[in-house]
Scaffold this active site. Structure first.
Site, PDB file in Angstrom:
ATOM      1  N   GLU A 380       0.926  -1.083  -0.080  1.00 38.32           N
ATOM      2  CA  GLU A 380       0.019  -0.034   0.124  1.00 38.32           C
ATOM      3  C   GLU A 380       1.080   1.185  -0.130  1.00 38.32           C
ATOM      4  OE1 GLU A 380      -3.872  -1.662   2.570  1.00 38.32           O
ATOM      5  OE2 GLU A 380      -2.079  -1.226   3.529  1.00 38.32           O
ATOM      6  N   ARG A 396       4.383   1.141   1.881  1.00 34.10           N
ATOM      7  CA  ARG A 396       4.329   0.321   3.145  1.00 34.10           C
ATOM      8  C   ARG A 396       5.324  -0.711   2.731  1.00 34.10           C
ATOM      9  NH1 ARG A 396      -1.071  -2.941   5.509  1.00 34.10           N
ATOM     10  NH2 ARG A 396       0.023  -4.609   6.215  1.00 34.10           N
ATOM     11  N   ARG A 460       0.500  -0.329  15.890  1.00 33.03           N
ATOM     12  CA  ARG A 460      -0.395   0.534  15.272  1.00 33.03           C
ATOM     13  C   ARG A 460      -0.826   1.347  16.387  1.00 33.03           C
ATOM     14  NH1 ARG A 460      -3.446  -2.422  10.329  1.00 33.03           N
ATOM     15  NH2 ARG A 460      -1.582  -2.990   9.338  1.00 33.03           N
TER      16      ARG A 460
END
Length: 524
Positions: A380, A396, A460
């Site tokens: 991505e 990414r 994250r």
């Protein structure tokens, strides 16, 4: 004689020092063993969002030592004037020895009418740790450009004894925002994969996955939804489904959208991946037909997002038949200075190795082309035009820890890995947002590159916006702003709202949030 006197004086001095040290040690040990009540407040960096019932404002940790007991009767707090205007109610929850928030044991709710607040509660705190939480619900007309500042000052017990509160953390001043989509809205399990663009009318167009049954990726029952805002993100219209590939829904999903606005034709384009059956990453195979390989599909709007065309696949004109899969990078695309339209993209080659790349149109969306990507094991990505004709791809990277970056000046026929690649922008293997915008910096108009992601290498969390004042050549650590420190899915999308304001659309856990961020807060 003189030597004997000197030796005696040294001995006396040593005994005095030893006595003082012993006394100090005894006092320290006594203080430690007789530790009193301790009350500490912590406040995370978390926006307060319209549409959320229990936005966390602050947590109190109350330590009661052995042999003591606190019959708490009142908690005193202070709110800033903007907070008093914005908040509909503040609620207090008691979670006992559990340090994480739970909305099960509400103590009291207060509707703020003054900046000095009192919460009358009845808690009998015995020895040990105890946790008390404060949450807020915003008024529907709360100004999301304002901020809330909330502090708890003291506790009082039934004997009128006052206990002071010590503050830790940096999140006592909180920005406001909007929960654009929440899990459960319209019976939907999960909303994911945010993309956002601004039209020439100033309309914000957001796109996202509508994951009806669960939070899982394609294949599945997934459509692409769209929401509009005509007032800079303060209010949002209801969801419009702009991609639905029809029955059977369970095996005909479409998702991972990206959006761009063409300033020449005034048309909005949205790209996404259509998985007919198991034709997403795991099940897609070489070929071009929809029954064997995932399809890159487009829809468009000529009326500022009010109505949309039917989905059309451009796979046959773009995908190398040897590749297993080809589709867009989610988020947002760009219009170049010469009029070309560009989406970041990704393909999985004949060996199932992923590459970030681009897909572009020379004729305002009539036809589309692609090229090989710069680096294997990247997926991505997002793309900007740094200077006329020069594109920067921010990727990414499945290796983890950092983003990879490459540039091209010939639309992807050749690529050069950038000096910042895989060393500068921390990333926990996640999607990120990446735009260039002309904004007001200290009174002067300037092109700035903004980057938004989970500012960490392994997990994250810590969603942060960073700014580069030299078109992505370097990233000064002072020019960054933590937006939300919680752990969550972590995808995001950035857009320019006006010369002084950036819009940030990002994932919570199954929800999608939006905040307006002044450029002056990012660039110090």
């Amino acid at each position: 004689m003189l030597n004997s006197i000197k030796m005696m004086m040294k001995f006396i001095k040593f005994k005095i020092q030893l006595g003082l040290f012993t006394l100090l040690t005894i006092c320290t040990l006594n203080a430690f063993s007789q530790k009193g009540v301790e009350i500490v407040s912590t406040s995370q960096v978390i926006p307060v969002l319209k549409g959320i019932e229990t936005n966390q404002l602050l947590r109190l940790m109350v330590y009661v030592p052995a042999g003591a007991e606190i019959p708490v009767k009142k908690i005193k707090a202070k709110l800033n004037p903007d907070g008093m205007k914005a908040i509909e109610k503040i609620e207090v929850y008691f979670t006992g020895i559990e340090p994480l928030f739970s909305g099960k044991n509400k103590q009291i709710a207060v509707n703020p009418t003054t900046v000095n607040l009192g919460f009358d509660i009845n808690l009998n705190l015995k020895p040990g740790m105890h946790y008390i939480w404060f949450t807020a619900k915003l008024k529907p007309d709360a100004d999301i450009d304002s901020k809330i500042e909330f502090h708890v000052n003291q506790l009082e017990d039934a004997r009128s004894k006052v206990y002071r509160v010590v503050e830790e953390g940096t999140g006592y001043v909180k920005r406001l925002g909007v929960a654009v989509k929440k899990a459960g809205d319209d019976g939907v399990n999960t909303y994911r994969i945010p993309g956002m663009a601004t039209t020439d009318k100033g309309t914000l167009i957001t796109v996202y996955d509508i994951r009806y049954k669960n939070s899982g990726d394609l294949p599945g029952n997934i459509d692409v939804g769209m929401s509009r805002s005509t007032d800079g993100g303060r209010n949002w219209q209801a969801t419009k489904v702009i991609m639905d590939m029809g029955e059977p829904n369970e095996n005909n999903g479409v998702g991972d959208p990206a959006v761009l606005f063409d300033p020449v034709t005034k048309k909005i384009w949205v790209a996404a991946l259509w998985s007919k059956g198991n034709r997403s990453i795991a099940g897609s195979k070489p070929g071009l037909l929809e029954d064997v390989t995932g399809q890159l599909v487009l829809v468009s709007s000529d009326d500022d997002g009010l109505t949309w065309s039917a989905p059309k696949s451009i796979t046959a004109g773009t995908k190398d038949p040897a590749w297993n899969l080809f589709f867009n990078g989610p988020g947002s695309g760009i219009a170049m200075a010469d009029g070309k339209l560009v989406f970041a993209a990704q393909y999985w080659d004949e060996h199932a190795m992923p590459y970030s790349t681009l897909v572009y149109s020379n004729d305002h969306g009539k036809t589309w082309k692609t090229e090989d990507g710069p680096k294997p094991n990247t997926t991505e990505s997002q793309i900007i035009e740094t200077r006329p004709g020069v594109l920067m791809l921010n990727m990414r990277d499945n290796r983890g820890s950092f983003r990879s970056v490459a540039t091209t000046n010939d639309m992807g026929k050749s690529w050069l890995e950038h000096p910042t690649s895989y060393r500068t922008l921390a990333d926990p293997v996640c999607m990120a947002s990446f735009i260039k915008a002309s904004v007001n910096v200290k009174g002067k108009q300037k092109d700035v590159v903004f980057f938004g992601n989970d500012n960490a290498q392994t997990m994250r969390y810590n969603l942060t916006i960073k700014a580069s004042l030299d078109l992505g050549e370097s990233w000064d650590l002072k020019n960054q702003l933590l937006i939300d420190e919680r752990k969550f899915y972590g995808y995001s999308s950035l857009t320019k709202i006006d010369d002084k304001t950036i819009g940030f659309f990002y994932e919570g856990v199954r929800d999608l949030y939006f905040v307006r961020v002044p450029v002056s807060e990012i660039i110090k």
